[in-house]
Scaffold this active site. Structure first.
Site, PDB file in Angstrom:
ATOM      1  N   PHE A 187       0.967  -1.236   0.043  1.00  0.00           N
ATOM      2  CA  PHE A 187      -0.024   0.126   0.103  1.00  0.00           C
ATOM      3  C   PHE A 187       0.754   1.224  -0.037  1.00  0.00           C
ATOM      4  CE2 PHE A 187       0.384  -1.502   4.421  1.00  0.00           C
ATOM      5  CZ  PHE A 187       0.974  -0.448   5.067  1.00  0.00           C
ATOM      6  N   ARG A 198      -9.690   8.009  15.417  1.00  0.00           N
ATOM      7  CA  ARG A 198      -9.666   7.254  14.164  1.00  0.00           C
ATOM      8  C   ARG A 198     -10.821   6.258  14.054  1.00  0.00           C
ATOM      9  NH1 ARG A 198      -3.171   5.350  14.240  1.00  0.00           N
ATOM     10  NH2 ARG A 198      -2.482   7.022  12.943  1.00  0.00           N
ATOM     11  N   HIS A 238      -1.910  11.629  12.002  1.00  0.00           N
ATOM     12  CA  HIS A 238      -0.704  10.921  12.366  1.00  0.00           C
ATOM     13  C   HIS A 238      -0.269  11.226  13.878  1.00  0.00           C
ATOM     14  CE1 HIS A 238       3.494   9.426  12.112  1.00  0.00           C
ATOM     15  NE2 HIS A 238       3.928  10.574  12.671  1.00  0.00           N
TER      16      HIS A 238
HETATM   17  P1  IDP Z   1       0.589   4.586  12.915  1.00  0.00           P
HETATM   18  O1  IDP Z   1       0.060   5.687  11.770  1.00  0.00           O
HETATM   19  O2  IDP Z   1      -0.582   4.089  13.810  1.00  0.00           O
HETATM   20  O3  IDP Z   1       1.808   4.839  13.365  1.00  0.00           O
HETATM   21  P2  IDP Z   1       1.982   3.030  10.882  1.00  0.00           P
HETATM   22  O4  IDP Z   1       2.310   1.234  10.882  1.00  0.00           O
HETATM   23  O5  IDP Z   1       3.138   3.586  11.111  1.00  0.00           O
HETATM   24  O6  IDP Z   1       0.610   3.348  11.926  1.00  0.00           O
HETATM   25  O7  IDP Z   1       1.240   3.269   9.290  1.00  0.00           O
HETATM   26  C1  IDP Z   1       1.397   4.444   8.871  1.00  0.00           C
HETATM   27  C2  IDP Z   1       0.183   4.712   8.024  1.00  0.00           C
HETATM   28  O8  IDP Z   1       0.273   3.833   6.797  1.00  0.00           O
HETATM   29  C3  IDP Z   1      -1.239   4.309   8.791  1.00  0.00           C
HETATM   30  O9  IDP Z   1      -1.548   5.502   9.545  1.00  0.00           O
HETATM   31  C4  IDP Z   1      -2.161   4.163   7.828  1.00  0.00           C
HETATM   32  O10 IDP Z   1      -2.593   5.236   7.008  1.00  0.00           O
HETATM   33  C5  IDP Z   1      -1.379   3.466   6.766  1.00  0.00           C
HETATM   34  N1  IDP Z   1      -1.208   2.014   6.996  1.00  0.00           N
HETATM   35  C6  IDP Z   1      -0.644   1.447   7.752  1.00  0.00           C
HETATM   36  N2  IDP Z   1      -0.748  -0.060   7.790  1.00  0.00           N
HETATM   37  C7  IDP Z   1      -1.813  -0.240   6.791  1.00  0.00           C
HETATM   38  C8  IDP Z   1      -2.342  -1.420   6.133  1.00  0.00           C
HETATM   39  O11 IDP Z   1      -2.121  -2.484   6.357  1.00  0.00           O
HETATM   40  N3  IDP Z   1      -3.005  -1.185   5.065  1.00  0.00           N
HETATM   41  C9  IDP Z   1      -3.507   0.023   4.375  1.00  0.00           C
HETATM   42  N4  IDP Z   1      -2.881   1.320   5.036  1.00  0.00           N
HETATM   43  C10 IDP Z   1      -2.060   0.960   6.313  1.00  0.00           C
HETATM   44 MG    MG Z   2       3.679   5.198  12.520  1.00  0.00          MG
END
Ligand code: IDP
Ligand code: MG
Length: 166
Positions: free
Chosen positions: A58, A108, A125
């Site tokens: 993604f 969220r 974020h």
């Molecule tokens: P976080 O924002 O909760 O810290 P991260 O793992 O750092 O999570 O991921 C960054 C962003 O990437 C997420 O906020 C979300 O928008 C997107 N994202 C994360 N995991 C997925 C997934 O499995 N599918 C689609 N989008 C994802």
């Molecule tokens: Mg993150």
């Protein structure tokens, strides 16, 4: 322990007119806002911000999402909050990454969605730990855009003029 944390109100949050609502929710934490601005996100900035995810299927859509390509809003609001346990408090208010799994009263959980294309549009974020917060804050802000001294700044006059981090 006092911490700094980077918050981004993502393009879906801006498009849904959630800015005031999100700032009100964050004000429950009693943390101090020490920096705030609107940012037009370049592809380079988005890729650097999410570089830990660059092997994910993604990733390309995530970069487009942060740049506002899905929301006709080519901007995000970037803020730095500062205070006791700032990261934990803000992440709790934000809720889980997957908006379907986030607690329903969290930001969220209340306002996020998963698109048919599979991107988690989760409104904000929040930095995940202190080292990520430092990396991200230095990426999004110059030293003189933050009203407290969070991190060492380069002594050199030339660097100061260029607003560079040490
Ligand atoms: P976080 O924002 O909760 O810290 P991260 O793992 O750092 O999570 O991921 C960054 C962003 O990437 C997420 O906020 C979300 O928008 C997107 N994202 C994360 N995991 C997925 C997934 O499995 N599918 C689609 N989008 C994802
Ligand atoms: Mg993150």
């Amino acid at each position: 322990m006092n911490q700094a944390v980077l918050i981004l109100i993502k393009p879906d949050g801006l498009k849904k007119s959630l800015t005031g609502n999100i700032l009100t929710r964050l004000s429950e934490t009693k943390l101090e806002i020490v920096a705030a601005k609107m940012v037009r996100v370049s592809a380079a900035l988005a890729k650097e911000h999410y570089k830990h995810l660059n092997d994910k299927p993604f990733f390309n859509d995530l970069i487009k999402y942060l740049q506002g390509e899905f929301h006709d809003r080519r901007k995000v609001m970037a803020l730095v909050y500062w205070g006791k346990d700032a990261i934990g408090k803000c992440r709790e208010l934000a809720g889980a990454t997957n908006p379907e799994e986030a607690e329903s009263t969290s930001i969220r959980g209340s306002y996020g969605r998963i698109t048919t294309g599979g991107v988690y549009e989760n409104v904000i974020h929040v930095s995940s730990n202190e080292s990520e917060a430092e990396r991200e804050i230095k990426l999004w802000f110059a030293p003189d855009e933050i009203i407290v001294d969070l991190y060492p700044v380069a002594e050199k006059e030339e660097q100061r003029r260029l607003k560079g981090w040490a």
